[in-house]
Motif scaffolding. Structure first.
Motif, PDB file in Angstrom:
ATOM      1  N   UNK A   1      -6.426  97.016 -35.311  1.00 15.52           N
ATOM      2  CA  UNK A   1      -7.079  96.467 -36.351  1.00 15.52           C
ATOM      3  C   UNK A   1      -8.039  95.302 -35.977  1.00 15.52           C
ATOM      4  N   UNK A   2      -7.882  94.893 -34.712  1.00 17.06           N
ATOM      5  CA  UNK A   2      -8.634  93.276 -34.467  1.00 17.06           C
ATOM      6  C   UNK A   2      -9.454  93.941 -32.899  1.00 17.06           C
TER       7      UNK A   2
ATOM      8  N   UNK B   1       0.064  91.447 -35.960  1.00 18.04           N
ATOM      9  CA  UNK B   1       0.288  92.719 -36.717  1.00 18.04           C
ATOM     10  C   UNK B   1      -0.094  93.528 -35.264  1.00 18.04           C
ATOM     11  N   UNK B   2      -1.121  93.737 -34.852  1.00 20.02           N
ATOM     12  CA  UNK B   2      -1.891  94.021 -33.468  1.00 20.02           C
ATOM     13  C   UNK B   2      -1.318  93.751 -32.234  1.00 20.02           C
TER      14      UNK B   2
ATOM     15  N   UNK C   1      -7.541  90.979 -27.323  1.00 16.71           N
ATOM     16  CA  UNK C   1      -7.627  91.447 -28.584  1.00 16.71           C
ATOM     17  C   UNK C   1      -7.985  89.928 -29.270  1.00 16.71           C
ATOM     18  N   UNK C   2      -9.124  89.491 -30.025  1.00 10.52           N
ATOM     19  CA  UNK C   2      -9.975  89.230 -30.436  1.00 10.52           C
ATOM     20  C   UNK C   2      -9.665  88.997 -32.221  1.00 10.52           C
ATOM     21  N   UNK C   3      -9.582  88.191 -32.763  1.00  7.77           N
ATOM     22  CA  UNK C   3     -10.175  88.300 -34.641  1.00  7.77           C
ATOM     23  C   UNK C   3     -11.000  86.608 -34.765  1.00  7.77           C
ATOM     24  N   UNK C   4     -12.195  87.469 -35.719  1.00  2.00           N
ATOM     25  CA  UNK C   4     -13.069  86.116 -35.470  1.00  2.00           C
ATOM     26  C   UNK C   4     -13.156  85.743 -37.082  1.00  2.00           C
ATOM     27  N   UNK C   5     -12.884  84.980 -37.509  1.00  2.00           N
ATOM     28  CA  UNK C   5     -11.866  84.129 -38.810  1.00  2.00           C
ATOM     29  C   UNK C   5     -13.077  83.069 -39.153  1.00  2.00           C
ATOM     30  N   UNK C   6     -13.291  83.008 -40.636  1.00  2.00           N
ATOM     31  CA  UNK C   6     -13.896  81.171 -40.996  1.00  2.00           C
ATOM     32  C   UNK C   6     -12.728  80.472 -40.852  1.00  2.00           C
ATOM     33  N   UNK C   7     -12.720  79.422 -40.729  1.00  2.00           N
ATOM     34  CA  UNK C   7     -11.900  78.413 -40.141  1.00  2.00           C
ATOM     35  C   UNK C   7     -10.305  78.368 -41.502  1.00  2.00           C
ATOM     36  N   UNK C   8     -10.567  78.315 -42.717  1.00  2.00           N
ATOM     37  CA  UNK C   8     -10.388  78.428 -43.442  1.00  2.00           C
ATOM     38  C   UNK C   8      -8.821  79.881 -43.375  1.00  2.00           C
TER      39      UNK C   8
END
Length: 974
Positions: A683-684, A713-714, A695-702
């Motif tokens: 999913x990432x 999960x991945x 594999x990588x995921x971009x998110x807000x720090x919060x």
């Protein structure tokens, strides 16, 4: 043992170097010492005070091969210096280098026919005592060791611990070294040392003083043994060509295995009569092969006739390899060495200023003669060689990558082959479940027909044969030159075999056997898992593989069946394009005030663990027809391999039950198709380069917790895939990092951050990760990457600097272009946001390369020399590389779609006809911060739009590069 009984200063004549033959060199004297004991273990020790500085002396002294082991203290070797640069023919070099500071280091040159294993070695940094202990197998176990103790260190507890751990396990011991404790003086150091030696039942063999300064002599180089009754002879000789330390020698009463002569079976193609060869080949009824029933019979007919013809005109002859380790050391030079040693012995007897001045003059003359002779020899070899011959010759001098056959394996090659071929197999239940998963997986495909093989034409086969450049000879003993010499005669027969194999679904059994070359993964491998197997396949089999590869690639590309984010082994794709995709995505996230959780997944032994049944099921899932599946099954199954190490050493044959051969033309494509299933349920974001998965995921720090949960999960999905498909993951080698702006990460408390986990094992967050050779840090600041580039440049340059006065300028330029500039340029388009400080560092590295080419001093200006080479300064050089990559992205069909999507021509962004519609200008991506301002997508467009219109409209990449280079050079002259 007391130091007052003169036991170390025996009057035995065998110890006296003062009576040595004045007309002999040190090597000749040593050969005479060992001549009566040639079948026993003969060992020497020398404090070399730099092997690189005294390499010629080392070669000359030990060229006779009378010594079975040469122990070296103060080797001054560094991990960046390859062993092949300082090899002795017939010996294996075992090293323990000192790191991070000058001097030190110990090494052992051991005869290659003596079995051994490394017992213990001191830490590479801050070791009180530096040591290297080997276990020799001479019918009984022997502990052989070399020790160097720096003079200012209190090394006694360290040495005592090592001796207590290992000495008691052996009944035969021979340890030599520079212990820097003078046994001619009775003080606390000598008493402490002797107490340690006595406590482990070792003895110090009697010697005279071994180290000589202008004013004093000390006994600090020692020989330790447990049983002096087994010492046939021992002694010392002055060695002024190396240092102020004497060379120690000892013959131990144990028989050593008889060395087998190295015999190479070679064909002499240069002397054969090509016209007679071709005449005899034309008399063979090649058409008879078409009536044979099976592809195996056809291949046997083809190979036997080729071999029969060449056996007649270029027969295989045994060639006994004779080493000429120092061809530049002439009789004149050797006489000068003997004269230098004679004068040093005279100075030793009568220490006057006059004798010392004469001695120094002789030493300097000897060094000059040796240097000039070496320069003449190298220049002659380079002038007389072809371009390929020059590179082969330079490799013998330790420049560039060593030949793969020079790999030295410190254990039984049958054990190594067993390690390569022992792959855990899936249990039947798991395999059944995996096959069901594959069959139930729906791969979206356009309305295309199933893949069927089509016959290959003779023109296609001819182009493939001429494109294959490998000269390696496989198990069938037929090499490229044998095929190309008779190409027009053999072409019809080869084409017939290829097409018959494709139509019948049978891969020839003769071509299922492969020799394997074990390539080290680390500088000094000591375990089987530190080698990588590379298969040497028959040349003729590569022709068939190439045909299949072309047809399968065309089918998979046309049907969009290859993963768009798989960059491994695909035309137009590379590690640079893969890294560019990931780093651009990270910058976009930073632009959006998000952080990136990046995990690099390491698969273990992936190519060798591919299950054949599962791979065939994957191919079938990709609409490969049943007859083609039958061919692939025949290609994969029934393979065997044997390790070939050197010209004549071959292991037993071992069966392969899994894997695709590393070195095969088809293997990368088959593996890429197989591993695509790992991304089915991710999913990432992800990217693949062969078996390297990011594999990588971009998110807000919060939302960091949620981002890490998504990554975990991945990883769980990857674990399930690995369990079903038999490709295991090594969590210890996986890497994790959180990348973001310094402002966002400054507020991050890592102690409260959830861990990244794989199968219950934590993958710790690191401040830097190594992704496909690029060092990515948490802020994309690139200091670590530039440090790595600098280290690699200087390490590669180090092996060449010792030859800077011996090589002509054009050869040095070729070395820089081939070995240094690729390091400077690698993936440079991925880090365009360098500070001026870092750019200046790159500029200095480029200037260092220029200074090497022209033989300049450290602070000499290089501007005029750069102009002479027509090189661009580093900033313009990087801009040129950015623009060349952009041109490929815009115009070449095989460029990755993930890069093409970054760019649009202005004419494509609106429907109205404008004057700018035909000037090839690009639309500048929108951005609002410095993170994207220095990205490839933005920087490349700016540079492109600033080019003159005629350059932007160049018809080919080659012309575009030439015009752009000329454009930047002209701007420099304004």
């Amino acid at each position: 043992m007391s130091v007052d009984d003169d036991s170390f200063a025996s009057a035995d004549s065998s110890l006296s170097y003062l009576s040595a033959d004045d007309d002999l060199t040190l090597g000749e004297i040593l050969a005479k010492d060992f001549a009566p004991h040639s079948k026993q273990l003969n060992v020497c020790h020398i404090n070399a005070q730099s092997i690189p500085a005294h390499y010629s002396e080392l070669l000359d002294t030990f060229s006779s091969g009378a010594s079975h082991a040469i122990l070296v203290s103060e080797s001054w070797l560094k991990p960046t210096l390859p062993s092949t640069s300082y090899c002795l023919p017939g010996y294996i070099l075992v090293r323990n280098d000192r790191e991070r500071c000058r001097g030190g280091g110990v090494a052992i040159y051991l005869k290659s026919n003596i079995p051994y294993k490394v017992l213990a070695q001191s830490p590479a940094r801050n070791a009180p005592a530096e040591y290297l202990l080997l276990e020799l197998n001479l019918g009984c176990k022997v502990l052989l060791g070399v020790v160097y103790c720096p003079p200012t260190n209190n090394y006694f507890s360290s040495l005592e611990s090592v001796f207590e751990t290992h000495v008691s396990n052996y009944s035969h011991h021979l340890i030599m070294g520079d212990f820097n404790t003078d046994l001619l003086v009775s003080d606390s150091r000598s008493r402490k040392f002797l107490s340690i030696v006595d406590s482990v039942n070792l003895k110090v063999l009697p010697l005279m003083a071994t180290h000589h300064s202008n004013t004093s002599d000390t006994l600090i180089d020692l020989i330790l043994s447990s049983d002096d009754s087994l010492i046939a002879t021992h002694g010392q000789h002055l060695a002024p060509g190396f240092s102020r330390h004497d060379l120690l020698f000892c013959s131990y009463k144990l028989r050593i295995p008889k060395a087998k002569p190295v015999v190479l079976l070679q064909r002499s193609f240069a002397k054969m009569d090509v016209e007679k060869l071709r005449h005899d080949a034309s008399l063979v009824q090649w058409s008879d092969m078409q009536d044979l029933p099976s592809v195996d019979d056809k291949v046997a007919f083809l190979c036997s006739n080729i071999l029969h013809i060449f056996d007649k005109h270029a027969p295989v002859r045994p060639v006994k390899l004779k080493h000429r380790p120092t061809p530049w050391l002439t009789d004149t030079v050797r006489k000068a060495m003997a004269h230098r040693d004679r004068l040093f012995r005279r100075f030793k007897r009568h220490r006057t200023d006059e004798n010392w001045s004469v001695c120094k003059a002789a030493r300097n003359r000897c060094n000059k003669l040796c240097r000039n002779a070496k320069r003449r020899y190298i220049l002659e070899q380079i002038e007389l060689s072809t371009p390929a011959g020059i590179w082969k010759f330079l490799r013998t001098l330790g420049v560039g990558k060593p030949p793969s056959q020079d790999v030295q394996i410190p254990f039984d090659i049958n054990d190594l082959n067993l390690h390569f071929t022992s792959v855990p197999s899936l249990d039947p239940l798991t395999k059944s479940l995996s096959l069901n998963i594959i069959k139930n997986t729906i791969i979206p495909t356009p309305d295309i027909d199933s893949f069927e093989f089509s016959p290959a034409s003779r023109d296609e086969i001819k182009k493939i044969i001429l494109s294959l450049k490998s000269k390696a000879v496989g198990h069938d003993n037929i090499g490229r030159i044998m095929v190309t010499t008779l190409l027009d005669i053999l072409l019809l027969a080869i084409t017939h075999i290829v097409n018959h194999s494709l139509s019948t679904g049978q891969f020839p059994n003769l071509w299922l056997k492969a020799y394997v070359l074990p390539l080290p993964k680390v500088p000094a491998p000591s375990a089987p898992n530190e080698y990588r197997p590379i298969s040497i396949l028959p040349f003729l089999s590569k022709i068939l593989e190439s045909v299949v590869h072309r047809q399968l690639t065309t089918f998979l590309t046309k049907g969009s069946l290859l993963n768009p984010f798989q960059s491994g082994f695909r035309s137009g794709h590379s590690t640079t394009t893969a890294l560019l995709k990931v780093t651009e995505d990270i910058r976009c996230a930073m632009e959006d005030r998000r952080v990136t959780v990046l995990v690099l997944v390491d698969f273990s032994n992936a190519f060798n663990a591919v299950d054949h049944d599962l791979l065939l099921a994957v191919l079938e899932c990709h609409k490969i027809s049943v007859p083609a599946i039958s061919w692939f099954s025949s290609y994969l199954r029934g393979r065997q391999q044997a390790i070939r190490n050197g010209p004549s050493v071959v292991s037993d044959w071992a069966d392969l039950t899994a894997g695709v051969p590393q070195g095969g033309i088809l293997s990368p494509l088959l593996f890429s198709t197989f591993i695509n299933f790992v991304t089915s349920n991710l999913h990432c974001s992800y990217h693949l380069y062969a078996d390297d998965l990011q594999i990588y995921s971009h998110v807000k720090i919060d939302d960091l917790d949620a981002g890490i949960a998504a990554v975990n999960g991945d990883l769980d999905e990857i674990l399930r895939w690995s369990q079903h498909f038999g490709i295991s993951v090594n969590p210890k080698k996986c890497q994790a990092i959180i990348v973001g702006s310094s402002r966002l990460l400054s507020s991050l408390d890592y102690t409260t951050v959830p861990p990244v986990q794989f199968d219950g094992r934590v993958i710790p967050f690191s401040p830097t990760v190594n992704d496909l050779g690029l060092i990515i840090d948490e802020h994309l600041s690139w200091e670590q990457q530039l440090d790595k580039v600098s280290r690699k440049i200087y390490a590669s340059l180090h092996s060449m600097l010792r030859l800077k006065n011996f090589l002509p300028q054009h050869t040095k330029l070729a070395l820089v272009n081939s070995l240094l500039l690729p390091i400077l340029d690698y993936a440079d388009v991925c880090y365009l946001d360098l500070t001026e400080v870092l750019l200046n560092k790159l500029e200095r590295l480029l200037n260092t390369c220029i200074r090497f080419v022209f033989g300049l001093r450290k602070y000499d200006h290089v501007s005029q020399y750069r102009s002479q080479l027509k090189w661009l300064p580093i900033r313009d050089r990087r801009n040129l590389r950015i623009l060349c990559l952009l041109f490929s992205v815009l115009h070449e069909p095989n460029t990755p779609p993930y890069l093409k999507s970054m760019f649009d021509f202005l004419s494509d962004t609106h429907t109205r006809h404008l004057r700018s519609s035909h000037n090839h200008l690009l639309a500048l991506p929108s951005f609002h911060s410095g993170f994207m301002s220095n990205s490839f997508a933005v920087t490349a467009v700016r540079l492109w739009n600033n080019l003159p219109e005629n350059i932007r409209k160049a018809p080919s990449r080659h012309i575009f590069k030439r015009l752009t280079r000329a454009h930047y050079l002209s701007n420099l002259n304004k």
